[in-house]
Design an enzyme around this catalytic site. Structure first.
Site, mmCIF file in Angstrom:
data_model
loop_
_atom_site.group_PDB
_atom_site.id
_atom_site.type_symbol
_atom_site.label_atom_id
_atom_site.label_comp_id
_atom_site.label_asym_id
_atom_site.label_seq_id
_atom_site.Cartn_x
_atom_site.Cartn_y
_atom_site.Cartn_z
ATOM 1 N N ASP A 79 3.137 -14.041 -7.367
ATOM 2 C CA ASP A 79 2.077 -13.141 -6.922
ATOM 3 C C ASP A 79 2.633 -11.734 -6.648
ATOM 4 N N ARG A 95 -12.011 -8.779 -7.849
ATOM 5 C CA ARG A 95 -12.170 -7.349 -8.109
ATOM 6 C C ARG A 95 -13.624 -7.112 -8.528
ATOM 7 N N ASN A 134 -12.094 -0.188 -13.158
ATOM 8 C CA ASN A 134 -12.693 0.163 -14.450
ATOM 9 C C ASN A 134 -12.110 -0.699 -15.565
ATOM 10 N N PHE A 166 -6.567 6.922 -19.171
ATOM 11 C CA PHE A 166 -7.671 6.004 -19.495
ATOM 12 C C PHE A 166 -9.044 6.604 -19.125
ATOM 13 N N ILE A 167 -9.274 6.856 -17.851
ATOM 14 C CA ILE A 167 -10.616 7.306 -17.448
ATOM 15 C C ILE A 167 -10.824 8.767 -17.837
ATOM 16 N N ASP A 204 -2.647 17.790 -18.469
ATOM 17 C CA ASP A 204 -2.090 16.443 -18.317
ATOM 18 C C ASP A 204 -0.576 16.513 -18.542
ATOM 19 N N THR A 260 -10.305 5.837 -5.364
ATOM 20 C CA THR A 260 -10.388 4.403 -5.633
ATOM 21 C C THR A 260 -10.916 3.627 -4.425
ATOM 22 N N ASP A 261 -11.470 2.445 -4.702
ATOM 23 C CA ASP A 261 -11.900 1.565 -3.600
ATOM 24 C C ASP A 261 -10.698 0.978 -2.853
ATOM 25 N N GLU A 262 -9.504 1.053 -3.462
ATOM 26 C CA GLU A 262 -8.332 0.417 -2.834
ATOM 27 C C GLU A 262 -7.944 1.084 -1.517
ATOM 28 N N PRO A 288 -0.305 -13.854 -17.996
ATOM 29 C CA PRO A 288 0.260 -14.046 -16.649
ATOM 30 C C PRO A 288 -0.747 -13.799 -15.522
ATOM 31 N N TYR A 325 0.565 2.587 -3.835
ATOM 32 C CA TYR A 325 -0.451 3.301 -4.626
ATOM 33 C C TYR A 325 -1.654 3.667 -3.761
ATOM 34 N N LYS A 341 -3.175 7.322 -2.571
ATOM 35 C CA LYS A 341 -4.532 7.795 -2.890
ATOM 36 C C LYS A 341 -5.292 8.125 -1.591
ATOM 37 N N PRO A 400 3.410 -8.697 -4.369
ATOM 38 C CA PRO A 400 3.630 -8.577 -2.918
ATOM 39 C C PRO A 400 2.491 -7.795 -2.262
HETATM 40 P P1 NAD Z 1 -4.027 6.494 -15.957
HETATM 41 O O1 NAD Z 1 -2.740 6.088 -15.356
HETATM 42 O O2 NAD Z 1 -4.524 5.803 -17.176
HETATM 43 O O3 NAD Z 1 -4.007 8.059 -16.306
HETATM 44 C C1 NAD Z 1 -3.459 9.016 -15.439
HETATM 45 C C2 NAD Z 1 -3.279 10.303 -16.226
HETATM 46 O O4 NAD Z 1 -2.754 11.300 -15.328
HETATM 47 C C3 NAD Z 1 -2.286 10.197 -17.391
HETATM 48 O O5 NAD Z 1 -2.809 10.817 -18.530
HETATM 49 C C4 NAD Z 1 -1.050 10.922 -16.874
HETATM 50 O O6 NAD Z 1 -0.280 11.514 -17.917
HETATM 51 C C5 NAD Z 1 -1.671 11.968 -15.974
HETATM 52 N N1 NAD Z 1 -0.752 12.431 -14.927
HETATM 53 C C6 NAD Z 1 0.051 11.676 -14.116
HETATM 54 N N2 NAD Z 1 0.754 12.460 -13.296
HETATM 55 C C7 NAD Z 1 0.375 13.752 -13.551
HETATM 56 C C8 NAD Z 1 0.735 14.999 -13.003
HETATM 57 N N3 NAD Z 1 1.649 15.095 -12.022
HETATM 58 N N4 NAD Z 1 0.151 16.101 -13.494
HETATM 59 C C9 NAD Z 1 -0.754 16.027 -14.501
HETATM 60 N N5 NAD Z 1 -1.128 14.853 -15.068
HETATM 61 C C10 NAD Z 1 -0.569 13.738 -14.593
HETATM 62 O O7 NAD Z 1 -5.094 6.397 -14.781
HETATM 63 P P2 NAD Z 1 -6.652 6.052 -14.829
HETATM 64 O O8 NAD Z 1 -6.819 4.591 -14.731
HETATM 65 O O9 NAD Z 1 -7.272 6.803 -15.929
HETATM 66 O O10 NAD Z 1 -7.101 6.659 -13.420
HETATM 67 C C11 NAD Z 1 -7.522 8.021 -13.321
HETATM 68 C C12 NAD Z 1 -7.872 8.319 -11.883
HETATM 69 O O11 NAD Z 1 -8.910 7.440 -11.446
HETATM 70 C C13 NAD Z 1 -6.704 8.107 -10.905
HETATM 71 O O12 NAD Z 1 -6.764 9.111 -9.937
HETATM 72 C C14 NAD Z 1 -6.995 6.744 -10.290
HETATM 73 O O13 NAD Z 1 -6.462 6.660 -9.004
HETATM 74 C C15 NAD Z 1 -8.501 6.738 -10.273
HETATM 75 N N6 NAD Z 1 -9.143 5.415 -10.349
HETATM 76 C C16 NAD Z 1 -8.791 4.520 -11.315
HETATM 77 C C17 NAD Z 1 -9.462 3.295 -11.407
HETATM 78 C C18 NAD Z 1 -9.133 2.284 -12.475
HETATM 79 O O14 NAD Z 1 -9.647 1.163 -12.421
HETATM 80 N N7 NAD Z 1 -8.322 2.610 -13.470
HETATM 81 C C19 NAD Z 1 -10.485 2.998 -10.499
HETATM 82 C C20 NAD Z 1 -10.807 3.948 -9.504
HETATM 83 C C21 NAD Z 1 -10.141 5.155 -9.456
HETATM 84 O O1 DAU Z 2 -9.807 -0.981 -7.586
HETATM 85 C C1 DAU Z 2 -9.519 0.174 -8.339
HETATM 86 C C2 DAU Z 2 -8.105 0.096 -8.848
HETATM 87 O O2 DAU Z 2 -8.100 -0.871 -9.889
HETATM 88 C C3 DAU Z 2 -7.556 1.430 -9.342
HETATM 89 O O3 DAU Z 2 -7.497 2.331 -8.273
HETATM 90 C C4 DAU Z 2 -6.169 1.253 -9.957
HETATM 91 O O4 DAU Z 2 -5.718 2.472 -10.498
HETATM 92 C C5 DAU Z 2 -6.272 0.223 -11.056
HETATM 93 O O5 DAU Z 2 -4.994 -0.018 -11.611
HETATM 94 C C6 DAU Z 2 -6.863 -1.080 -10.527
HETATM 95 O O6 DAU Z 2 -5.943 -1.730 -9.606
HETATM 96 P P1 DAU Z 2 -5.744 -3.325 -9.607
HETATM 97 O O7 DAU Z 2 -4.448 -3.640 -8.987
HETATM 98 O O8 DAU Z 2 -6.954 -4.004 -9.070
HETATM 99 O O9 DAU Z 2 -5.733 -3.564 -11.196
HETATM 100 P P2 DAU Z 2 -4.803 -4.446 -12.158
HETATM 101 O O10 DAU Z 2 -5.442 -4.428 -13.516
HETATM 102 O O11 DAU Z 2 -3.372 -4.101 -12.045
HETATM 103 O O12 DAU Z 2 -4.991 -5.917 -11.543
HETATM 104 C C7 DAU Z 2 -6.289 -6.489 -11.421
HETATM 105 C C8 DAU Z 2 -6.106 -7.844 -10.754
HETATM 106 O O13 DAU Z 2 -5.434 -8.725 -11.666
HETATM 107 C C9 DAU Z 2 -5.241 -7.803 -9.514
HETATM 108 O O14 DAU Z 2 -5.746 -8.722 -8.558
HETATM 109 C C10 DAU Z 2 -3.857 -8.235 -9.995
HETATM 110 C C11 DAU Z 2 -4.196 -9.200 -11.124
HETATM 111 N N1 DAU Z 2 -3.219 -9.250 -12.235
HETATM 112 C C12 DAU Z 2 -2.839 -8.077 -12.806
HETATM 113 C C13 DAU Z 2 -1.924 -8.070 -13.833
HETATM 114 C C14 DAU Z 2 -1.488 -6.770 -14.459
HETATM 115 C C15 DAU Z 2 -2.748 -10.473 -12.701
HETATM 116 O O15 DAU Z 2 -3.155 -11.546 -12.205
HETATM 117 N N2 DAU Z 2 -1.865 -10.464 -13.733
HETATM 118 C C16 DAU Z 2 -1.403 -9.322 -14.306
HETATM 119 O O16 DAU Z 2 -0.553 -9.397 -15.235
#
Ligand code: NAD
Ligand code: DAU
Length: 357
Positions: A289, A222, A188, A10-11, A31, A132-134, A213, A158, A162, A291
Site C-alpha cells: 500500500d 476516489r 480526473n 494532462f488537464i 510550461d 485538488t480535493d486532497e 498493481p 503533495y 497544494k 504510505p
Molecule cells: P500533470 O502532472 O499532468 O501536469 C502538470 C504540468 O505542469 C506539466 O505539463 C508540467 O510540465 C508543468 N509544470 C510542472 N512544474 C512546473 C513549473 N515549475 N513551471 C511551469 N510548469 C510546470 O498534472 P495534471 O494532472 O494535469 O494537474 C494539473 C493541475 O490540476 C495541478 O495543479 C493539480 O494539482 C490539479 N489537479 C489535478 C487533478 C487530477 O486528477 N489530475 C485533480 C484535481 C486537481
Molecule cells: O483527488 C485529486 C487528485 O487525484 C489529484 O490532486 C492528483 O494530482 C491526482 O494524481 C490524483 O491523486 P490520487 O492519488 O487519487 O491518484 P492516483 O491515480 O495516483 O491513484 C488513485 C487511487 O488508486 C489511489 O487510491 C491509489 C490507487 N493506485 C494508484 C496507482 C498509481 C493503485 O491502487 N495502484 C496504482 O498503481
C-alpha cells in the site's frame, strides 16, 4: 488573451485544446516541460497562431514579468504543479519548489502586473488557481462529502504542498486584493492522462500483458470526473465566480479502486480481447500500500451547481468508455511517453518495493 501555466500536462492540455476550439481568444501557454509535460498533447493545434507556447518555470520572475508585459493577459489559469502523490512520497522537494515556492513567485509577478493595470482592465482581471480535493484529507466511510467549509487536513507531501499554495492564493486576495478564484477538484480521467496514475496505468499495463498493481485492499474510494467536465467547470468559474471564493468540482462518482480496475478490464475484454481468450482481470495483483494512503475522497459540488449552474456532461460509464477508446486509438502517444525516465519510475515504484516486500 489568457495565460495558462502547465498547459502541456494532462488537464492543462485538455483545457487549452477545448479553449481554442470554443473561443477566438489566444492562449499563452507557460510550461516547464517536466516529465509530465508533453508537447505532443498539443499536436492537434498544429501551428495555430492563437497558441503561444513558452517553455519556462512559474518560479522564473524575470520571464513572467516579460510575458505579462508583452501579452497583457486578462486572466491567468494556474495548472502548473507536481501532481503525483507517489512521487511526492519518494521525493517531496520538487513539490515544495513548484507548488509552494513557484506559486509564491507567480503570485508576486501577477500582483506587480495587476497593480499597474487601471480601469476596466484592472477590474476584469482574474487569477484562477487549480487545486485538488486532497487538501481536505481523508473521509470516514459514512461521512458527508467535502464541502468548501471542510477543514484543510492534507496528509501527503503533495496535498500539503497544494494546501499551502491554496493558502497563499487566499492570502494574496485578503491582503493585497488580488482578484483570485480557487477550484478544488476530485480525481480526473480522460485523454492525455500520464500512465503513472491509476486509470491510464491499468490500461497500458493490461495491453502490455503486465501486472495491474492494486495498492493494499483496493477499497480506497476516489470520486471520478471526466477531464473535459473539469475544464468546463474552470471556464464557468472564470466567467462568473465570486472573487476570493473556492469552488469544489466533482462528478458524484465515488468508486473503490478495485471496481475501477475491473471496469477497465471489462472494457478492454470487449474492445481488445486478450489473444488467449482469458479476461484481463487475471492480471490484477496486490502490491504494497501507499504510505499514509487516504482512504476516501468525495466532493460536494453543490455550490458550483447552485451559484453558477455547472453540471458534468459525462457519466462515469460514458467517460471511462471514451477514455479506454482514446488509449486504444493512440498507441504512439503511449509509447512516446514511456521514455527512459518513465521506465525508471515504474521500476522504482513497483519492482523494487515488490522485491523488498
Ligand atoms: P500533470 O502532472 O499532468 O501536469 C502538470 C504540468 O505542469 C506539466 O505539463 C508540467 O510540465 C508543468 N509544470 C510542472 N512544474 C512546473 C513549473 N515549475 N513551471 C511551469 N510548469 C510546470 O498534472 P495534471 O494532472 O494535469 O494537474 C494539473 C493541475 O490540476 C495541478 O495543479 C493539480 O494539482 C490539479 N489537479 C489535478 C487533478 C487530477 O486528477 N489530475 C485533480 C484535481 C486537481
Ligand atoms: O483527488 C485529486 C487528485 O487525484 C489529484 O490532486 C492528483 O494530482 C491526482 O494524481 C490524483 O491523486 P490520487 O492519488 O487519487 O491518484 P492516483 O491515480 O495516483 O491513484 C488513485 C487511487 O488508486 C489511489 O487510491 C491509489 C490507487 N493506485 C494508484 C496507482 C498509481 C493503485 O491502487 N495502484 C496504482 O498503481
Amino acid at each position: 488573451m489568457i495565460l495558462v501555466t502547465g498547459g502541456a500536462g494532462f488537464i492543462g492540455a485538455n483545457f487549452v485544446l477545448d479553449w481554442l476550439a470554443q473561443s477566438d481568444e489566444p492562449v499563452v501557454n507557460l510550461d516547464k516541460l517536466t516529465y509530465a509535460g508533453n508537447r505532443a498533447n498539443l499536436a492537434d493545434l498544429g501551428a495555430n497562431p492563437r497558441h503561444i507556447f513558452v517553455q519556462g518555470d512559474i518560479g522564473d520572475t524575470a520571464l513572467l514579468a516579460r510575458l505579462l508585459a508583452e501579452h497583457r493577459p486578462r486572466a491567468i489559469i494556474n495548472f502548473a504543479a507536481e501532481s503525483h502523490v507517489d512521487r511526492s512520497i519518494h521525493g517531496p522537494g520538487d513539490f515544495i519548489q513548484t507548488n509552494v515556492v513557484g506559486t509564491f513567485h507567480l503570485l508576486e509577478s501577477v500582483r506587480a502586473y495587476w497593480g499597474a493595470l487601471a480601469g476596466d482592465e484592472k477590474a476584469a482581471f482574474r487569477f484562477l488557481h487549480v487545486s485538488t480535493d486532497e487538501v481536505y484529507g481523508s473521509l470516514a466511510p459514512d461521512a458527508p462529502a467535502f464541502t468548501e467549509e471542510h477543514r484543510v487536513e492534507p496528509n501527503s507531501p503533495y496535498s500539503a504542498s497544494k494546501a499551502a499554495s491554496d493558502h497563499l492564493v487566499r492570502a494574496w486576495h485578503h491582503t493585497y486584493g488580488l482578484p483570485v478564484l480557487t477550484t478544488n477538484c476530485s480525481n480526473n480521467y480522460g485523454p492525455f492522462h500520464f500512465p503513472e496514475k491509476l486509470i491510464p496505468l491499468m490500461i497500458v499495463n493490461a495491453l502490455a500483458g503486465k501486472p495491474l498493481p492494486v495498492y493494499g485492499d483496493g477499497l480506497q474510494v476516489r470520486d471520478w470526473l471526466y477531464v473535459k467536465d473539469h475544464c468546463s467547470a474552470i471556464r464557468r468559474v472564470l466567467d462568473a465566480g465570486r472573487l476570493g471564493e473556492t469552488y469544489n468540482v466533482g462528478g458524484w462518482n465515488e468508486k473503490p479502486n478495485i471496481e475501477i480496475v475491473h471496469t477497465v478490464c471489462a472494457l478492454l475484454d470487449e474492445l481488445r480481447p486478450r489473444a488467449d481468450g482469458q479476461g484481463y482481470a487475471i492480471q490484477i495483483t496486490t502490491v504494497q500500500d501507499r504510505p499514509g494512503h487516504d482512504r476516501r475522497y468525495a466532493i460536494d459540488a453543490r455550490k458550483l451547481e447552485r451559484e453558477l449552474g455547472w453540471k458534468p456532461a459525462e457519466t462515469f460509464e460514458s467517460g471511462i468508455r471514451k477514455t479506454v477508446e482514446w488509449y486504444l486509438a493512440h498507441p504512439d502517444w503511449v509509447s512516446n511517453v514511456q521514455s527512459g525516465a518513465y521506465r525508471e519510475w515504474i521500476a522504482a515504484q513497483y519492482v523494487e518495493p515488490a522485491k523488498a516486500a
